[in-house]
Write an enzyme that holds these catalytic residues in place. Sequence first.
Site, PDB file in Angstrom:
ATOM      1  N   LYS A 169      59.743  -6.958  33.775  1.00  0.00           N
ATOM      2  CA  LYS A 169      59.526  -6.066  32.817  1.00  0.00           C
ATOM      3  C   LYS A 169      58.085  -5.710  32.465  1.00  0.00           C
ATOM      4  O   LYS A 169      57.299  -6.710  32.370  1.00  0.00           O
ATOM      5  CB  LYS A 169      60.284  -6.218  31.692  1.00  0.00           C
ATOM      6  CG  LYS A 169      60.004  -7.326  30.705  1.00  0.00           C
ATOM      7  CD  LYS A 169      60.821  -7.421  29.345  1.00  0.00           C
ATOM      8  CE  LYS A 169      59.998  -6.619  28.348  1.00  0.00           C
ATOM      9  NZ  LYS A 169      59.182  -7.667  27.486  1.00  0.00           N
ATOM     10  N   LYS A 203      69.109 -17.047  30.339  1.00  0.00           N
ATOM     11  CA  LYS A 203      69.450 -18.082  29.024  1.00  0.00           C
ATOM     12  C   LYS A 203      70.934 -18.389  29.067  1.00  0.00           C
ATOM     13  O   LYS A 203      71.838 -17.600  29.308  1.00  0.00           O
ATOM     14  CB  LYS A 203      69.200 -17.354  27.788  1.00  0.00           C
ATOM     15  CG  LYS A 203      67.522 -17.357  27.731  1.00  0.00           C
ATOM     16  CD  LYS A 203      67.461 -16.646  26.178  1.00  0.00           C
ATOM     17  CE  LYS A 203      65.746 -16.335  26.036  1.00  0.00           C
ATOM     18  NZ  LYS A 203      64.834 -17.089  25.718  1.00  0.00           N
ATOM     19  N   HIS A 261      65.709  -6.839  26.890  1.00  0.00           N
ATOM     20  CA  HIS A 261      66.750  -7.796  26.390  1.00  0.00           C
ATOM     21  C   HIS A 261      67.715  -7.620  25.245  1.00  0.00           C
ATOM     22  O   HIS A 261      68.708  -8.014  25.515  1.00  0.00           O
ATOM     23  CB  HIS A 261      65.853  -8.841  25.490  1.00  0.00           C
ATOM     24  CG  HIS A 261      64.573  -9.371  26.134  1.00  0.00           C
ATOM     25  ND1 HIS A 261      64.529  -9.418  27.694  1.00  0.00           N
ATOM     26  CD2 HIS A 261      63.211  -9.535  25.765  1.00  0.00           C
ATOM     27  CE1 HIS A 261      63.152  -9.891  27.814  1.00  0.00           C
ATOM     28  NE2 HIS A 261      62.613  -9.713  26.835  1.00  0.00           N
TER      29      HIS A 261
HETATM   30  C1  BG6 Z   1      58.975 -11.002  26.257  1.00  0.00           C
HETATM   31  C2  BG6 Z   1      58.261 -10.180  25.132  1.00  0.00           C
HETATM   32  O1  BG6 Z   1      59.740 -10.252  27.050  1.00  0.00           O
HETATM   33  O2  BG6 Z   1      60.076 -12.037  25.329  1.00  0.00           O
HETATM   34  C3  BG6 Z   1      57.640 -11.205  24.272  1.00  0.00           C
HETATM   35  O3  BG6 Z   1      57.311  -9.434  25.964  1.00  0.00           O
HETATM   36  C4  BG6 Z   1      58.549 -11.846  23.637  1.00  0.00           C
HETATM   37  O4  BG6 Z   1      57.105 -10.233  23.144  1.00  0.00           O
HETATM   38  C5  BG6 Z   1      59.404 -12.774  24.674  1.00  0.00           C
HETATM   39  O5  BG6 Z   1      57.848 -12.834  22.603  1.00  0.00           O
HETATM   40  C6  BG6 Z   1      60.478 -13.478  24.006  1.00  0.00           C
HETATM   41  O6  BG6 Z   1      61.128 -14.165  24.650  1.00  0.00           O
HETATM   42  P1  BG6 Z   1      61.766 -15.745  24.266  1.00  0.00           P
HETATM   43  O7  BG6 Z   1      62.456 -16.144  25.482  1.00  0.00           O
HETATM   44  O8  BG6 Z   1      60.724 -16.658  23.825  1.00  0.00           O
HETATM   45  O9  BG6 Z   1      62.867 -15.336  23.239  1.00  0.00           O
END
Ligand code: BG6
Length: 511
Positions: A169, A203, A261
């Site tokens: 992404k 996850k 997400h």
């Molecule tokens: C990424 C974003 O896709 O996901 C980030 O670009 C964000 O800004 C991150 O911090 C969060 O991922 P995780 O796995 O730490 O919740």
Amino acid sequence: MQSGIYSIPGINNEPVCAESCVFVILGGTGDLSRRKLLPALFQIYKAGLIPRPVHIVGAAGSELSHEEYRDMAARALDEFGELEDGDTEDKDEFIASIFYSHLDFNDAATFRNLAALLDRMQTTEGASAKRILYLATPPSFYAKIVRHLQSAGLSESKEERWPRIVVEKPFGNDLESAQELNKHILDVFDEKQVFRIDHYLGKETVQNILVLRFANGHFEPTWNRRYIDHVQITVAESIGIGDRGRYYEEAGVLRDMLQNHILQVLSLVAMEPPDSFHAESIRDEKVKVLRSIRPIKPEDIKTHIVRAQYGPGTQNDEEVKGYLQEENVASNSMTETYLALKVHIENWRWSGVPFYIRSGKRLPKRVSEVAIQYREVPHMLFRDVVVEPPSPSALILRIQPDEGVSMIFSTKHPGVGMDIRNQQMTFKYYEAYGDTAPEAYERLLLDVVVGDATLFPRTDGVISSWKFVDQIAEGWSKQRIKSIPQYEPGSWGPDEAMEMMAADGRKWRRP
Ligand code: BG6
């Protein structure tokens, strides 16, 4: 992590096993490669989940020798690989199977060199003809790279050879650019060869949403408008934007988190039972949810969305900059670092059940969860005798950290009166299973190797999410405002987000 070659059930339940392949990381010297991809590849290699030999080819702009790239990879593993005592032998073997090819995204000849190296490796190293082409590069290069891959013959499938392409992404910046990008990629590769990474789907706890819903008889019958009052999805982070100002200015939470997400999580929570556990069945149902989301029209923005930016202040006893003071951020920027919104899914299951979503940076802690808030009981038997009516039950799916599931329900407090109180019953992953969950990237890379696209968004899903997100962006651009609210770093966001809930007679949960 489990050991034994990774496999998934295929047609007629014949297992499809991971085959030996070559991982080609385009952008192999970048952050993603060093922090996530090389460590994840090492873990699945070490666990014996992919057959050996495994070969990795890093390809990037620097002029490096194989040895120099191996040194870089070894340092990346030392720093980010969570190595354990006794890993030395595996690490040495793994590093020895790494190669490098200089690549200039503007120079077709360098792609031909890469192709020649891969062909040579088949003879000299016994490398596989199956190749995973991982685009760990800025997305603005995707279209160009795909064209060069094609002209260098790297997109071609024949006999023993298949290429699969993995893209990170952001997949486009809006509907139009996503469609254009899709066209470029699908002109050269088949949808079946394309794997769009959304690391949230890797996850464990996100995958557990499906198990919880469809492997238990008692949740699904109540998973609908009759029993559920509303759903809250929280994806909070305590960090700021760090040094990603340039990217973030264009993205904001809307494109950085919601488009991918969060809408992916929402679709797993809200989807209908698929007819099988196969990729296309699951993806079909997820896409139906995304298509059923009611667009937020410009006139609904005020009541359905709150956007804000973190201001300067103190977080955990540390002075932190406000968003507008961050590097590469315009001093009059309107980019949001916080978003709260109310979403409606227009189908039989969810009609009238709002999904409240919030996500932001510089919130009090890093926590992601889905809270299913049940309705009040139809008739409160204890209404006249209780001191205070209990809150209705809730089911909390904790995605991270402290991964698990909690049920909040009412109990009688011991004593003579009828004092009813909420209690929480919690299942925690690490207590039940220890620390066995693979990292999201490990799982997703394995799925690319076996060609299982279940955990990867499909073209139509990406398009539907962009349609929804674009409409919000368009509504914002029509608003005649010059600034957006600010919130204290370390707080749960602006008052406006609390007011949006209060207007519906509801409150945000405190995760
Ligand atoms: C990424 C974003 O896709 O996901 C980030 O670009 C964000 O800004 C991150 O911090 C969060 O991922 P995780 O796995 O730490 O919740």
